[in-house]
Design an enzyme around this catalytic site. Sequence first.
Site, PDB file in Angstrom:
ATOM      1  N   ALA A  95       0.820  -1.213   0.000  1.00 33.98           N
ATOM      2  CA  ALA A  95       0.000   0.000   0.000  1.00 33.98           C
ATOM      3  C   ALA A  95       0.852   1.260   0.000  1.00 33.98           C
ATOM      4  CB  ALA A  95      -0.905  -0.015   1.226  1.00 33.98           C
ATOM      5  N   LYS A  96       2.093   1.141   0.431  1.00 35.95           N
ATOM      6  CA  LYS A  96       3.050   2.263   0.478  1.00 35.95           C
ATOM      7  C   LYS A  96       2.427   3.492   1.131  1.00 35.95           C
ATOM      8  CE  LYS A  96       5.927   0.332  -3.134  1.00 35.95           C
ATOM      9  NZ  LYS A  96       5.161  -0.815  -3.648  1.00 35.95           N
ATOM     10  N   ARG A  97       1.820   3.293   2.298  1.00 38.90           N
ATOM     11  CA  ARG A  97       1.182   4.369   3.022  1.00 38.90           C
ATOM     12  C   ARG A  97       2.178   5.114   3.911  1.00 38.90           C
ATOM     13  NH1 ARG A  97      -2.295   2.704  -0.305  1.00 38.90           N
ATOM     14  NH2 ARG A  97      -4.489   2.540   0.218  1.00 38.90           N
TER      15      ARG A  97
END
Lengths: 270, 270
Positions: A95-97
């Site tokens: 998700a690379k949040r």
Amino acid sequence: MTTQQLISQIFSKKSFLCIGLDVDIEKIPSHLRITEDPIFEFNKAIIEATHDVCVAYKPNTAFYEAYGIKGWQSLERTIAYINQNYPEIFTIADAKRGDIGNTSSMYAKAFFDDLAFDSVTVAPYMGKDSVEPFLAFENKHTILLALTSNEGAFDFQTLQVNGKEIYKTVLETSKTWKNSHNLMYVVGATKAEFFTEIRKIVPDSFLLVPGVGAQGGSLSEVCKYGMNENVGLLINSSRGIIYASADVDFAEKAREEAVKLQQEMASLIP
Amino acid sequence: MTTQQLISQIFSKKSFLCIGLDVDIEKIPSHLRITEDPIFEFNKAIIEATHDVCVAYKPNTAFYEAYGIKGWQSLERTIAYINQNYPEIFTIADAKRGDIGNTSSMYAKAFFDDLAFDSVTVAPYMGKDSVEPFLAFENKHTILLALTSNEGAFDFQTLQVNGKEIYKTVLETSKTWKNSHNLMYVVGATKAEFFTEIRKIVPDSFLLVPGVGAQGGSLSEVCKYGMNENVGLLINSSRGIIYASADVDFAEKAREEAVKLQQEMASLIP
């Protein structure tokens, strides 16, 4: 899932393969497109065909968000299917949040509590208080971007700060954060020669390694420089496996590609 | 929306206020919690009470993802409501996305095409090919994280690369990317003294400024150092407005807070 459970799975399956479920509806075989939830049906078939030769599945959230609510439903069904049927499998929300503290807490809740993923990928740019809310979840794993597999990795990640590349500073600094034992790192396979240096900083951490296959990285090179006594690597392949065939035999062909990688891995495990 | 349309709206409303729709269901007044979609009902009331004194709304996606499919539905309804009723308002998906090229394309499709946001926030760590897929959308705006409002901003963003802070390198490098005219930047209000230097690098770009209010930044300081002839600022306030009251008068109180900020802004516009 504990790290020890992941390690046990790796040694029992003789595999450290992660399969990326990056499902583009345009690439799904046409016979599935007429079903009610083509993306879930596709994933289910891939999972059934490969769960005994891989140790992790990694849906990339972008591919689900692109279809709005329907896509989010496919994601929920996919993770629930894995958790119910193959609870030994390590799951990664790619998700690379990352955001300010109270916002990162909401993301952590979404991926760890509600969707029940074992791990989530997180971007480091906003620093400590953007990552620690994820680290607060015990037996959940925060996979921090260190050195990514794309060309743009050289724009900022490899710039020198006090004679040391930024990605190394990210690795070192992250070790000082609270609950840093819950950290893993993304390191691209396209940069195998960097693994020696990375292992000096994080000898024991698991590294999630994208870029083998479609992006050109070499499995044996990565293992040569990056493997530790617990293996310590999760090698991701997405397109090379899930799109091995665009026909009715897609799951069978996906399995063939996954088995090829698993067999190569078996020969590389100490 | 074109940048010129945003500028016109700012001068006609005498406001450069962006309202952050970061809606935590625990903080919604109890009379709304019994409705079918409390988050959307809350947003609708806030929008009805404030649309004439603000120029932008910024839902933070974390707060919607935390409620799964129901949350995603609330987000879809919220953006559709704004676009249908107040198409002059600039909309920002505060999503802080960014991934390898083909994945960033999926995110861009999700936020620009499907949800029809005017802009999305993007993290710079993965470099050029992670951002350019967003920039390819004409009259859509990519708001790149430069210097964020949180404490963790000092972990990496202000480290020196060749005698220059990383966030300045991000600003400079991003100007060389294809379609860089579609870029805006996130710069936190908590670091007002940095705006002078930032304006030397990006004199004309719009800056999205979080951190006024709950996080302690000063509006007048930000304007003193950061404003340009087109104003060039979008000042975000979230909690200070939307949670001004937790009672049935929440929308009325939200308007009062928004009007206060708008009036201060009117006095600061050249």
